[in-house]
Design an enzyme around this catalytic site. Structure first.
Site, PDB file in Angstrom:
ATOM      1  N   ASN B 383       0.816  -1.202   0.000  1.00  0.00           N
ATOM      2  CA  ASN B 383       0.000   0.000   0.000  1.00  0.00           C
ATOM      3  C   ASN B 383       0.859   1.266   0.000  1.00  0.00           C
ATOM      4  O   ASN B 383       1.051   1.888  -1.045  1.00  0.00           O
ATOM      5  CB  ASN B 383      -0.945  -0.018   1.205  1.00  0.00           C
ATOM      6  CG  ASN B 383      -2.039   1.033   1.109  1.00  0.00           C
ATOM      7  OD1 ASN B 383      -1.902   2.022   0.404  1.00  0.00           O
ATOM      8  ND2 ASN B 383      -3.124   0.821   1.809  1.00  0.00           N
ATOM      9  N   ASP B 384       1.415   1.617   1.149  1.00  0.00           N
ATOM     10  CA  ASP B 384       2.137   2.887   1.236  1.00  0.00           C
ATOM     11  C   ASP B 384       3.326   2.964   0.285  1.00  0.00           C
ATOM     12  O   ASP B 384       3.662   4.046  -0.199  1.00  0.00           O
ATOM     13  CB  ASP B 384       2.617   3.106   2.673  1.00  0.00           C
ATOM     14  CG  ASP B 384       1.444   3.290   3.626  1.00  0.00           C
ATOM     15  OD1 ASP B 384       0.407   3.798   3.175  1.00  0.00           O
ATOM     16  OD2 ASP B 384       1.575   2.928   4.802  1.00  0.00           O
ATOM     17  N   VAL B 385       3.950   1.828   0.006  1.00  0.00           N
ATOM     18  CA  VAL B 385       5.169   1.852  -0.814  1.00  0.00           C
ATOM     19  C   VAL B 385       4.889   2.092  -2.288  1.00  0.00           C
ATOM     20  O   VAL B 385       5.813   2.222  -3.077  1.00  0.00           O
ATOM     21  CB  VAL B 385       5.990   0.552  -0.655  1.00  0.00           C
ATOM     22  CG1 VAL B 385       6.426   0.378   0.790  1.00  0.00           C
ATOM     23  CG2 VAL B 385       5.215  -0.644  -1.138  1.00  0.00           C
ATOM     24  N   SER B 424       0.178   3.554   7.574  1.00  0.00           N
ATOM     25  CA  SER B 424       0.445   4.969   7.806  1.00  0.00           C
ATOM     26  C   SER B 424      -0.871   5.733   7.924  1.00  0.00           C
ATOM     27  O   SER B 424      -0.897   6.870   8.361  1.00  0.00           O
ATOM     28  CB  SER B 424       1.249   5.545   6.644  1.00  0.00           C
ATOM     29  OG  SER B 424       0.442   5.613   5.494  1.00  0.00           O
TER      30      SER B 424
END
Lengths: 95, 457
Positions: B383-385, B424
């Site tokens: 997700n965040d990456v 996050s």
């Protein structure tokens, strides 16, 4: 004098630690953390000495706990690291 | 020095050399596997030699403690799933910290007239070891899901600081000789144990890798200090080497996550609010059958795995899917972000376990240019990456973090359980792009559906 020898050892060992790790690919971060976790399992040596020279019951019980925990650190650290690094074999053999 | 002592000390020297060489070998993929064996031989030699250490008795106790510890740790270490490795490292590391603290306690109880420097280092090592002990146990509990949430309140850091100061002041009293019956020593250790808990409770699960690495370095340091107390140079060397290497490793990890160590250790307020407002556009779903066809007729597919894949135990199925695609002539590559998974390198280990060859796996900087020429980017459990906001929105918490440029691919398929955010807490802009399709479901189930749909073609 011995204190100074010890300080020199601390210093040189710290440099060694930095040097050994400085150029590590990210894929090895977890196995390497696990491997260094195993290496400080040498605390087992100290725990054996502490328990081996313990006299009162209080010292013996805490020393016993120390040896138990230390051997857990060493054995668990070794097995987990070995299992992780085992993965790198299959890669090479597939090449 | 007696003959026996000379022999024992020589063995310790050899062991120290083996530790360093072993660690060095573990820092390169080609020699890593032999590295742990070298270090293991060193450990066996040092441990065996210590049984002949002059003055060591209580052999029954020693052997039974080693047996219990070995059986418990050996059994759990063999049984644990690869996905749970990080928390097991935390657990065993905590045990080492506890052992260092136990050594300090025994030495301090034994003799009230140790030299000043010895008492001081015994206390410092004991405090550090205690913090590492309970701190690692909390980290273990958090990663196992036994402890949920982050437990933050106002004034928390001040209380922790107070605990730290308290243990230092009391240690000073012990060093100054105010402690006639070891009560103060016990209080110092209890405070340090509490501090480990209090320090770790407010830290979120996403940052645990950095925290575990830090505690690993701290245990090393504690072992080094207790080595000084026992005048044992193999402990000083091995402990300090790990302390230094662990500190560097901690910094590398924090950097890869675009965080500083301070921001990890002293989180302020509630979990950061999602920056930016609601993202424009909507998420467009896709069926597994259509996604399968899209990939089967693509020229180039890049797969981006994340922790979600590991949780769903989908790595085998994903590799099966890749093999099917490769058989059809599709160019399949895996792109791994440095912090994908729970720890740097964790995802590589999982893919390797599933049998994905080394040469199909690429780092972020190796593969980022290739997304432009790629037909399908399959994001599975990451997700965040892959959030492009890290490139575009300076107000975002993850702004500046290097990401995988999945959004540059012609088509993006995101496999995801639901519509939530990553750890996050930031909305992922990628999910709302025109070229993105959402494939909802459990990673393993979805991968199975994809495999079946391609087989049917």
């Amino acid at each position: 004098m011995e204190t100074f020898i010890a300080i020199y050892i601390f210093m040189l060992a710290a440099f060694t630690g930095f040097e050994v790790i400085s150029k590590v690919p990210a894929i090895l971060h977890t196995p390497l953390m696990s491997g260094s976790n195993f290496i400080h399992g040498v605390v087992l040596v100290g725990a054996i000495i502490a328990l081996g020279m313990a006299e009162t019951n209080l010292e013996k019980s805490i020393g016993f706990l120390g040896v138990l925990l230390a051997s857990g650190n060493a054995v668990g650290g070794y097995v987990v690291t070995e299992r992780m690094l085992e993965m790198f074999k299959s890669k090479k053999e597939n090449e | 020095m007696s003959n026996v002592e000379t022999i024992i000390q020589s063995i310790y020297v050899v062991a120290a050399v083996l530790f360093i060489v072993g660690l060095k070998r573990m820092s390169s993929p080609t020699t890593a596997r032999t590295g742990i064996v070298w270090a293991g031989v060193g450990m066996l030699m040092a441990t065996a030699a210590t049984f002949f250490y002059p003055g060591v008795e209580n052999f029954v106790l020693i052997v039974s403690a080693i047996l219990i510890g070995t059986v418990l740790a050996g059994y759990t270490a063999k049984k644990v799933e690869m996905t749970e490795m990080p928390e097991m490292i935390a657990l065993y590391n905590g045990m080492g910290g506890g052992a260092a603290a136990a050594i300090a306690a025994v030495e301090l109880f034994k003799d009230h007239h140790l030299p000043l420097s010895v008492t001081t280092l015994a206390l410092i090592g004991g405090i550090i070891g205690s913090i590492s002990f309970t701190g690692s146990l909390i980290a273990f509990g958090k990663l196992q899901g036994m402890i949920k949430g982050t437990f933050r309140f106002k004034g928390q850091h001040q209380i922790n600081l107070l605990l730290l100061l308290g243990s230092i002041v009391l240690s000073g009293l012990v060093v100054a000789g105010f402690d006639s019956n070891a009560t103060l020593v016990i209080v110092v250790f209890v405070i340090a144990l509490l501090l480990g808990v209090a320090m770790t409770m407010p830290i979120g699960g996403g940052d645990m890798a950095v925290v575990i690495s830090l505690y690993n370095a701290l245990t090393g340091l504690a072992v080094g200090f207790e080595g000084y107390v026992l005048q044992n140079y193999s402990m000083i060397i091995a402990g300090t080497v790990v302390g230094a290497a662990g500190t560097l490793l901690t910094q590398l990890m924090a950097k890869a996550m675009n965080k500083t160590l301070v921001s990890v250790l002293f989180p302020f307020g509630e979990t950061a609010q999602a920056s930016g407002d609601a993202v424009e556009g909507e998420m467009k779903p896709i069926e597994a059958g259509d996604a399968g066809i899209m990939m089967a007729f693509a020229q180039k597919v890049i797969i981006i795995p994340g922790y979600g894949m590991a949780v769903a135990q989908a790595q085998q199925k994903v590799w099966e899917l890749s093999q099917l695609l490769i058989d059809r002539g599709v160019d399949v590559k895996f792109a791994i972000h440095p912090v994908a998974g729970r720890m740097p390198g964790h995802m590589n280990v999982l893919l390797a376990e599933a049998g994905v060859p080394y040469e199909l796996i690429f780092d972020e900087d190796e593969i980022n240019q290739e997304f432009k020429s790629c037909d399908v980017a399959l994001v599975i459990g990451a997700n965040d990456v892959v959030n492009p906001i890290a490139r575009t929105d300076p107000s975002s918490e993850i702004y500046g973090m290097p990401i995988l440029d999945a959004d540059y691919a012609s088509n993006v398929i995101v496999v995801k359980r639901g519509q939530g955010t990553g750890f996050s807490g930031i909305e992922n802009v990628l999910f709302f792009l025109d070229n993105t399709r959402m494939l909802y479901g459990d990673g393993q189930a979805v991968a199975t559906d994809l495999v079946n749909s391609i087989k049917e073609l």
